[in-house]
Design an enzyme around this catalytic site. Structure first.
Site, PDB file in Angstrom:
ATOM      1  N   HIS A  49       0.831  -1.204   0.000  1.00 30.87           N
ATOM      2  CA  HIS A  49       0.000   0.000   0.000  1.00 30.87           C
ATOM      3  C   HIS A  49       0.871   1.262   0.000  1.00 30.87           C
ATOM      4  O   HIS A  49       0.589   2.218  -0.717  1.00 30.87           O
ATOM      5  CB  HIS A  49      -0.938   0.016   1.217  1.00 30.87           C
ATOM      6  CG  HIS A  49      -2.235  -0.675   0.985  1.00 30.87           C
ATOM      7  ND1 HIS A  49      -3.283  -0.086   0.332  1.00 30.87           N
ATOM      8  CD2 HIS A  49      -2.658  -1.912   1.340  1.00 30.87           C
ATOM      9  CE1 HIS A  49      -4.300  -0.925   0.280  1.00 30.87           C
ATOM     10  NE2 HIS A  49      -3.950  -2.049   0.883  1.00 30.87           N
ATOM     11  N   ALA A  51       3.904   1.585  -1.174  1.00 32.85           N
ATOM     12  CA  ALA A  51       4.558   1.705  -2.482  1.00 32.85           C
ATOM     13  C   ALA A  51       3.603   2.245  -3.542  1.00 32.85           C
ATOM     14  O   ALA A  51       4.043   2.848  -4.527  1.00 32.85           O
ATOM     15  CB  ALA A  51       5.115   0.345  -2.906  1.00 32.85           C
TER      16      ALA A  51
END
Length: 186
Positions: A49, A51
């Protein structure tokens, strides 16, 4: 967008939809994360999430103090995304917090939020009745929380198979459309 609730099942695309709505807004963005990393699989989900978010996002971890985190984020950011209410509820339930008080504080924080805010939650009430008391209580409390937050926000969307279905359309400026009365919470 002033306030938005995005509901959906697991892997429905609800987080992606909410993130896209908030990213379309200008300025600094706050991501209020309610997940706690108790194992390697959850840590991998959290990292994925993170990234997926650009440098515009500032992450605030709030497994419990969600209302306070919303108020604080609104002072330093131009829009807020809370992901997700269901994990926050689970955290509070397992820590034996007063859920009514926490829900009321959350609703007040949403109403007072001076910047656009989107909140993500799972719809867990569409499946079978759980076999144990804790799971049934969680399902029931999640349904109550979703009703309360849907009543508190200006717009609500349900995501199924990646497709948004409007549950509560945002009112146009200057229109006095009344929202339907909410169902009883208890």
């Amino acid at each position: 967008m002033k306030s938005l609730l995005v509901l959906g099942g697991a892997r429905s695309g609800k987080s992606r939809h909410a993130q896209g709505r908030v990213e379309a807004l200008p300025g600094s963005l706050a991501f209020i994360a309610t997940a706690q990393s108790f194992d390697a699989e959850m840590e991998a989900r959290i990292q994925k999430h993170r990234a997926d978010r650009s440098d515009r996002w500032h992450t605030i971890e709030a497994p419990f103090a969600l209302a306070d985190s919303i108020r604080a984020a609104a002072t330093d950011h131009d829009a807020i995304l809370v992901d997700c209410l269901t994990l926050w509820l689970s955290n509070c339930l397992l820590a034996d917090h007063d859920l009514d008080t926490a829900s009321e504080a959350l609703q007040a924080a949403i109403a007072a939020c001076p910047v656009p805010i989107a909140l993500v939650a799972n719809e867990v009430g569409l499946g079978i009745v759980p076999e144990n008391a804790l799971a049934r209580r969680f399902r029931d409390e999640a349904g109550r929380l979703n009703q309360a937050v849907a009543n508190a926000v200006e717009e609500a969307v349900f995501i199924a198979a990646g497709l948004p279905v409007t549950l509560k359309p945002a009112r146009k400026q200057g229109r006095a459309d009344a929202n339907p009365a909410p169902c009883s919470m208890r």
